[in-house]
Design a protein around this motif. Structure first.
Motif, mmCIF file in Angstrom:
data_model
loop_
_atom_site.group_PDB
_atom_site.id
_atom_site.type_symbol
_atom_site.label_atom_id
_atom_site.label_comp_id
_atom_site.label_asym_id
_atom_site.label_seq_id
_atom_site.Cartn_x
_atom_site.Cartn_y
_atom_site.Cartn_z
ATOM 1 N N THR A 1 0.823 -1.212 0.000
ATOM 2 C CA THR A 1 0.000 0.000 0.000
ATOM 3 C C THR A 1 0.854 1.257 0.000
ATOM 4 O OG1 THR A 1 -1.748 -1.149 1.189
ATOM 5 C CG2 THR A 1 -1.791 1.239 1.276
ATOM 6 N N HIS A 2 1.846 1.310 0.869
ATOM 7 C CA HIS A 2 2.661 2.514 0.973
ATOM 8 C C HIS A 2 3.595 2.700 -0.214
ATOM 9 C CE1 HIS A 2 1.516 4.556 4.648
ATOM 10 N NE2 HIS A 2 0.958 3.391 4.901
ATOM 11 N N ARG B 1 2.755 1.989 -3.271
ATOM 12 C CA ARG B 1 1.854 2.602 -4.266
ATOM 13 C C ARG B 1 1.617 4.074 -3.976
ATOM 14 N NH1 ARG B 1 -2.457 -1.680 -3.913
ATOM 15 N NH2 ARG B 1 -1.411 -3.407 -4.896
ATOM 16 N N ARG B 2 1.373 4.405 -2.700
ATOM 17 C CA ARG B 2 1.144 5.808 -2.328
ATOM 18 C C ARG B 2 2.362 6.666 -2.635
ATOM 19 N NH1 ARG B 2 -0.222 6.903 3.379
ATOM 20 N NH2 ARG B 2 -0.694 8.958 2.581
ATOM 21 N N ASP C 1 8.645 8.153 1.915
ATOM 22 C CA ASP C 1 8.106 7.009 2.636
ATOM 23 C C ASP C 1 9.281 6.148 3.078
ATOM 24 O OD1 ASP C 1 6.101 5.378 3.720
ATOM 25 O OD2 ASP C 1 6.120 4.082 1.947
ATOM 26 N N ALA D 1 2.596 7.288 -6.296
ATOM 27 C CA ALA D 1 1.568 8.237 -6.736
ATOM 28 C C ALA D 1 1.978 9.678 -6.432
ATOM 29 C CB ALA D 1 0.232 7.916 -6.067
ATOM 30 N N TYR D 2 2.671 9.901 -5.335
ATOM 31 C CA TYR D 2 3.130 11.248 -4.972
ATOM 32 C C TYR D 2 4.496 11.577 -5.577
ATOM 33 C CZ TYR D 2 -0.631 12.016 -1.624
ATOM 34 O OH TYR D 2 -1.861 12.215 -1.030
ATOM 35 N N HIS E 1 3.593 9.937 8.822
ATOM 36 C CA HIS E 1 4.709 10.552 8.098
ATOM 37 C C HIS E 1 4.884 11.946 8.687
ATOM 38 C CE1 HIS E 1 3.598 7.409 5.187
ATOM 39 N NE2 HIS E 1 4.893 7.422 4.919
ATOM 40 N N LEU F 1 3.517 12.759 2.732
ATOM 41 C CA LEU F 1 3.861 12.414 1.355
ATOM 42 C C LEU F 1 3.370 13.497 0.398
ATOM 43 C CD1 LEU F 1 2.961 8.597 1.243
ATOM 44 C CD2 LEU F 1 5.142 9.661 1.807
ATOM 45 N N SER F 2 2.198 14.042 0.681
ATOM 46 C CA SER F 2 1.610 15.061 -0.194
ATOM 47 C C SER F 2 2.415 16.358 -0.203
ATOM 48 C CB SER F 2 0.172 15.361 0.216
ATOM 49 O OG SER F 2 0.125 15.908 1.525
ATOM 50 N N HIS G 1 10.516 5.658 -1.739
ATOM 51 C CA HIS G 1 9.986 4.636 -0.833
ATOM 52 C C HIS G 1 11.099 3.635 -0.569
ATOM 53 C CE1 HIS G 1 7.541 1.411 0.845
ATOM 54 N NE2 HIS G 1 8.180 0.612 0.014
#
Length: 102
Positions: A10-11, A13-14, A60, A17-18, A50, A54-55, A22
């Motif tokens: 999951t992380h 992928r996140r 990560d 995306a940002y 975090h 991340l945004s 990672h």
């Protein structure tokens, strides 16, 4: 699938995306190292946060992650520590006698 493996997928992928880095880490190891204590209020930690979201360009990676209780993690959301401290901050009633880390 183990909780750490599910968290990893999951992380990853996140982070992709940002567009941030990672590096694999163990959710369980972080919680155990901190004795399942929230880094912000000292309450019981069940989440990871975090520090730099991340945004907002935070990576990560383990050095950007702290254990947090549900209340602190959900109230902080995608805020920086400074933004969160100005608006909400940790709830001192959740862990009487704990100090604020900022």
């Amino acid at each position: 699938m183990s909780p750490d493996k599910r968290h990893e997928v999951t992380h990853k992928r996140r982070a992709e995306a940002y567009g941030v880095a990672h590096v694999a880490y163990s959710r369980t190891a972080i919680l155990v190292r901190w004795g399942y204590s929230c880094a912000y209020c000292g309450g019981h930690a069940t989440h990871l946060d975090h520090v730099v979201p991340l945004s907002k360009g935070g990576e990560d990676v383990e050095s950007n992650i702290l254990p947090a209780c549900q209340h602190c993690n959900l109230s902080k959301g995608a805020k920086t520590l400074a933004e969160w401290a100005e608006t909400f901050g940790p709830d001192p009633t959740l862990a009487a006698g704990s100090g604020y880390p900022f």
